[in-house]
Motif scaffolding. Structure first.
Motif, PDB file in Angstrom:
ATOM      1  N   ASN A  15       0.831  -1.215   0.000  1.00 14.89           N
ATOM      2  CA  ASN A  15       0.000   0.000   0.000  1.00 14.89           C
ATOM      3  C   ASN A  15       0.858   1.254   0.000  1.00 14.89           C
ATOM      4  O   ASN A  15       0.557   2.227  -0.701  1.00 14.89           O
ATOM      5  CB  ASN A  15      -0.949   0.017   1.199  1.00 14.89           C
ATOM      6  N   ARG A  16       1.926   1.246   0.785  1.00 18.42           N
ATOM      7  CA  ARG A  16       2.837   2.394   0.836  1.00 18.42           C
ATOM      8  C   ARG A  16       3.480   2.621  -0.531  1.00 18.42           C
ATOM      9  O   ARG A  16       3.531   3.743  -1.036  1.00 18.42           O
ATOM     10  CB  ARG A  16       3.915   2.185   1.901  1.00 18.42           C
ATOM     11  N   GLN A  17       3.941   1.538  -1.156  1.00 21.14           N
ATOM     12  CA  GLN A  17       4.557   1.656  -2.476  1.00 21.14           C
ATOM     13  C   GLN A  17       3.555   2.155  -3.512  1.00 21.14           C
ATOM     14  O   GLN A  17       3.884   2.997  -4.347  1.00 21.14           O
ATOM     15  CB  GLN A  17       5.154   0.313  -2.905  1.00 21.14           C
ATOM     16  N   SER A  18       2.344   1.657  -3.451  1.00 27.23           N
ATOM     17  CA  SER A  18       1.295   2.088  -4.381  1.00 27.23           C
ATOM     18  C   SER A  18       0.976   3.571  -4.186  1.00 27.23           C
ATOM     19  O   SER A  18       0.843   4.321  -5.158  1.00 27.23           O
ATOM     20  CB  SER A  18       0.041   1.234  -4.171  1.00 27.23           C
ATOM     21  N   ARG A  19       0.863   4.000  -2.929  1.00 26.22           N
ATOM     22  CA  ARG A  19       0.586   5.412  -2.635  1.00 26.22           C
ATOM     23  C   ARG A  19       1.726   6.297  -3.149  1.00 26.22           C
ATOM     24  O   ARG A  19       1.487   7.327  -3.780  1.00 26.22           O
ATOM     25  CB  ARG A  19       0.389   5.615  -1.134  1.00 26.22           C
ATOM     26  N   ASN A  20       2.971   5.874  -2.917  1.00 24.95           N
ATOM     27  CA  ASN A  20       4.116   6.652  -3.382  1.00 24.95           C
ATOM     28  C   ASN A  20       4.149   6.741  -4.908  1.00 24.95           C
ATOM     29  O   ASN A  20       4.465   7.794  -5.466  1.00 24.95           O
ATOM     30  CB  ASN A  20       5.421   6.068  -2.853  1.00 24.95           C
ATOM     31  N   LYS A  21       3.832   5.641  -5.577  1.00 26.52           N
ATOM     32  CA  LYS A  21       3.812   5.625  -7.036  1.00 26.52           C
ATOM     33  C   LYS A  21       2.715   6.559  -7.564  1.00 26.52           C
ATOM     34  O   LYS A  21       2.940   7.334  -8.487  1.00 26.52           O
ATOM     35  CB  LYS A  21       3.573   4.193  -7.540  1.00 26.52           C
ATOM     36  N   THR A  22       1.537   6.506  -6.952  1.00 28.25           N
ATOM     37  CA  THR A  22       0.431   7.387  -7.351  1.00 28.25           C
ATOM     38  C   THR A  22       0.829   8.846  -7.173  1.00 28.25           C
ATOM     39  O   THR A  22       0.618   9.677  -8.068  1.00 28.25           O
ATOM     40  CB  THR A  22      -0.836   7.072  -6.521  1.00 28.25           C
ATOM     41  N   ARG A  23       1.430   9.165  -6.045  1.00 27.69           N
ATOM     42  CA  ARG A  23       1.856  10.549  -5.786  1.00 27.69           C
ATOM     43  C   ARG A  23       2.902  10.990  -6.796  1.00 27.69           C
ATOM     44  O   ARG A  23       2.871  12.114  -7.285  1.00 27.69           O
ATOM     45  CB  ARG A  23       2.397  10.690  -4.371  1.00 27.69           C
ATOM     46  N   PHE A  24       3.829  10.093  -7.107  1.00 30.12           N
ATOM     47  CA  PHE A  24       4.872  10.417  -8.080  1.00 30.12           C
ATOM     48  C   PHE A  24       4.253  10.732  -9.442  1.00 30.12           C
ATOM     49  O   PHE A  24       4.611  11.725 -10.077  1.00 30.12           O
ATOM     50  CB  PHE A  24       5.867   9.257  -8.198  1.00 30.12           C
ATOM     51  N   TYR A  25       3.310   9.916  -9.900  1.00 27.54           N
ATOM     52  CA  TYR A  25       2.655  10.159 -11.188  1.00 27.54           C
ATOM     53  C   TYR A  25       1.913  11.495 -11.189  1.00 27.54           C
ATOM     54  O   TYR A  25       1.951  12.236 -12.173  1.00 27.54           O
ATOM     55  CB  TYR A  25       1.679   9.031 -11.536  1.00 27.54           C
ATOM     56  N   ILE A  26       1.236  11.797 -10.116  1.00 31.39           N
ATOM     57  CA  ILE A  26       0.517  13.073 -10.001  1.00 31.39           C
ATOM     58  C   ILE A  26       1.505  14.239 -10.025  1.00 31.39           C
ATOM     59  O   ILE A  26       1.295  15.234 -10.728  1.00 31.39           O
ATOM     60  CB  ILE A  26      -0.346  13.100  -8.719  1.00 31.39           C
ATOM     61  N   GLN A  27       2.588  14.125  -9.278  1.00 34.72           N
ATOM     62  CA  GLN A  27       3.591  15.186  -9.224  1.00 34.72           C
ATOM     63  C   GLN A  27       4.221  15.426 -10.590  1.00 34.72           C
ATOM     64  O   GLN A  27       4.357  16.574 -11.034  1.00 34.72           O
ATOM     65  CB  GLN A  27       4.671  14.829  -8.196  1.00 34.72           C
ATOM     66  N   GLU A  28       4.602  14.352 -11.252  1.00 34.34           N
ATOM     67  CA  GLU A  28       5.227  14.489 -12.567  1.00 34.34           C
ATOM     68  C   GLU A  28       4.249  15.072 -13.587  1.00 34.34           C
ATOM     69  O   GLU A  28       4.635  15.870 -14.445  1.00 34.34           O
ATOM     70  CB  GLU A  28       5.783  13.140 -13.042  1.00 34.34           C
ATOM     71  N   ALA A  29       2.972  14.675 -13.483  1.00 34.88           N
ATOM     72  CA  ALA A  29       1.955  15.221 -14.387  1.00 34.88           C
ATOM     73  C   ALA A  29       1.824  16.731 -14.197  1.00 34.88           C
ATOM     74  O   ALA A  29       1.780  17.488 -15.180  1.00 34.88           O
ATOM     75  CB  ALA A  29       0.610  14.532 -14.143  1.00 34.88           C
ATOM     76  N   LEU A  30       1.787  17.180 -12.936  1.00 34.52           N
ATOM     77  CA  LEU A  30       1.679  18.612 -12.679  1.00 34.52           C
ATOM     78  C   LEU A  30       2.896  19.351 -13.230  1.00 34.52           C
ATOM     79  O   LEU A  30       2.751  20.403 -13.871  1.00 34.52           O
ATOM     80  CB  LEU A  30       1.511  18.897 -11.182  1.00 34.52           C
ATOM     81  N   LEU A  31       4.092  18.828 -13.030  1.00 31.86           N
ATOM     82  CA  LEU A  31       5.294  19.480 -13.567  1.00 31.86           C
ATOM     83  C   LEU A  31       5.236  19.584 -15.086  1.00 31.86           C
ATOM     84  O   LEU A  31       5.564  20.633 -15.656  1.00 31.86           O
ATOM     85  CB  LEU A  31       6.556  18.723 -13.150  1.00 31.86           C
ATOM     86  N   GLU A  32       4.835  18.499 -15.738  1.00 35.29           N
ATOM     87  CA  GLU A  32       4.723  18.522 -17.204  1.00 35.29           C
ATOM     88  C   GLU A  32       3.707  19.569 -17.657  1.00 35.29           C
ATOM     89  O   GLU A  32       3.954  20.299 -18.614  1.00 35.29           O
ATOM     90  CB  GLU A  32       4.346  17.140 -17.745  1.00 35.29           C
ATOM     91  N   LEU A  33       2.577  19.618 -16.988  1.00 34.37           N
ATOM     92  CA  LEU A  33       1.548  20.603 -17.339  1.00 34.37           C
ATOM     93  C   LEU A  33       2.041  22.029 -17.105  1.00 34.37           C
ATOM     94  O   LEU A  33       1.723  22.937 -17.877  1.00 34.37           O
ATOM     95  CB  LEU A  33       0.270  20.329 -16.543  1.00 34.37           C
ATOM     96  N   MET A  34       2.826  22.230 -16.045  1.00 35.77           N
ATOM     97  CA  MET A  34       3.335  23.569 -15.728  1.00 35.77           C
ATOM     98  C   MET A  34       4.346  24.058 -16.767  1.00 35.77           C
ATOM     99  O   MET A  34       4.556  25.260 -16.906  1.00 35.77           O
ATOM    100  CB  MET A  34       3.961  23.581 -14.324  1.00 35.77           C
ATOM    101  N   LYS A  35       4.969  23.154 -17.498  1.00 37.66           N
ATOM    102  CA  LYS A  35       5.915  23.555 -18.535  1.00 37.66           C
ATOM    103  C   LYS A  35       5.205  24.259 -19.690  1.00 37.66           C
ATOM    104  O   LYS A  35       5.799  25.088 -20.362  1.00 37.66           O
ATOM    105  CB  LYS A  35       6.680  22.335 -19.064  1.00 37.66           C
ATOM    106  N   LYS A  36       3.916  23.914 -19.908  1.00 37.19           N
ATOM    107  CA  LYS A  36       3.198  24.422 -21.070  1.00 37.19           C
ATOM    108  C   LYS A  36       2.007  25.312 -20.722  1.00 37.19           C
ATOM    109  O   LYS A  36       1.480  25.995 -21.593  1.00 37.19           O
ATOM    110  CB  LYS A  36       2.694  23.252 -21.912  1.00 37.19           C
ATOM    111  N   ASN A  37       1.551  25.263 -19.477  1.00 38.58           N
ATOM    112  CA  ASN A  37       0.321  25.971 -19.098  1.00 38.58           C
ATOM    113  C   ASN A  37       0.552  26.832 -17.860  1.00 38.58           C
ATOM    114  O   ASN A  37       1.426  26.544 -17.054  1.00 38.58           O
ATOM    115  CB  ASN A  37      -0.786  24.961 -18.769  1.00 38.58           C
ATOM    116  N   GLU A  38      -0.296  27.840 -17.715  1.00 40.93           N
ATOM    117  CA  GLU A  38      -0.271  28.637 -16.494  1.00 40.93           C
ATOM    118  C   GLU A  38      -0.781  27.779 -15.345  1.00 40.93           C
ATOM    119  O   GLU A  38      -1.775  27.066 -15.494  1.00 40.93           O
ATOM    120  CB  GLU A  38      -1.160  29.869 -16.642  1.00 40.93           C
TER     121      GLU A  38
END
Length: 183
Positions: A15-38
């Motif tokens: 569960n801890r690994q799954s939660r960390n993986k989910t958070r990582f995907y969310i974090q990386e998605a936000l960073l990618e979106l911030m490169k192109k969007n306000e």
């Protein structure tokens, strides 16, 4: 069916690994979106679509977009276990500068979107009132924040060692360093 202690430990770890993986995907998605969007125009739906996680998974981990950024800072600091407070003030500055340089992509995006102020708020979160001890922490946090922010804004041209030397020189000029030891 009864679960034994070893199975329970394994389940918790999964569960801890799954939660960390989910958070990582969310974090990386936000960073990618911030490169192109306000930042202000990025929605939770955008983050969910980019990360591939469900809406419920998003809200199990975060309440606001800002929570993602705070969590990212915490993750980066934990990954850089060298960022520990030592008794040597200038060594602390150098470790901080090395951390910022290592994660420059994150801090540059934060500055680009006008989001660095929340970092100072996070640094000051345990400072209540203006007694002598708290005032000292707020003063140092403000110096750290402003030096790092100006370094980021100017393109992080100086190396962490050069910036540490410059900081040391300025602190000595201001008479803020009697020694380099924290009392």
């Amino acid at each position: 069916m009864k679960i034994n202690e070893k199975q329970l430990t394994t389940l918790k770890e999964n569960n801890r690994q799954s939660r960390n993986k989910t958070r990582f995907y969310i974090q990386e998605a936000l960073l990618e979106l911030m490169k192109k969007n306000e930042y202000d125009k990025i929605t939770v739906t955008d983050i969910i679509n980019k990360s591939g996680v469900s809406r419920s998974a998003f809200y199990r981990n975060y309440y606001w977009k800002k929570d993602i950024l705070v969590d990212m800072c915490s993750r980066m600091v934990q990954e850089d276990d060298q960022i520990t407070i030592t008794n040597d003030i200038m060594e602390n500055w150098k470790l901080l500068f090395e951390h910022v340089k290592k994660h420059d992509h994150f801090y540059i995006l934060m500055e680009k979107h006008g989001l660095t102020g929340f970092l100072l708020d996070d640094m000051n979160k345990n400072c209540f009132g203006l007694d002598e001890k708290t005032f000292g922490h707020i003063l140092w946090n403000g110096m750290i924040y402003n030096v790092c922010r100006e370094w980021i804004k100017s393109g992080l041209k100086e190396s962490p060692s050069e910036l540490t030397a410059l900081t040391s020189h300025q602190l000595k000029k201001l008479g803020l360093m009697i020694g380099t030891q924290i009392n």
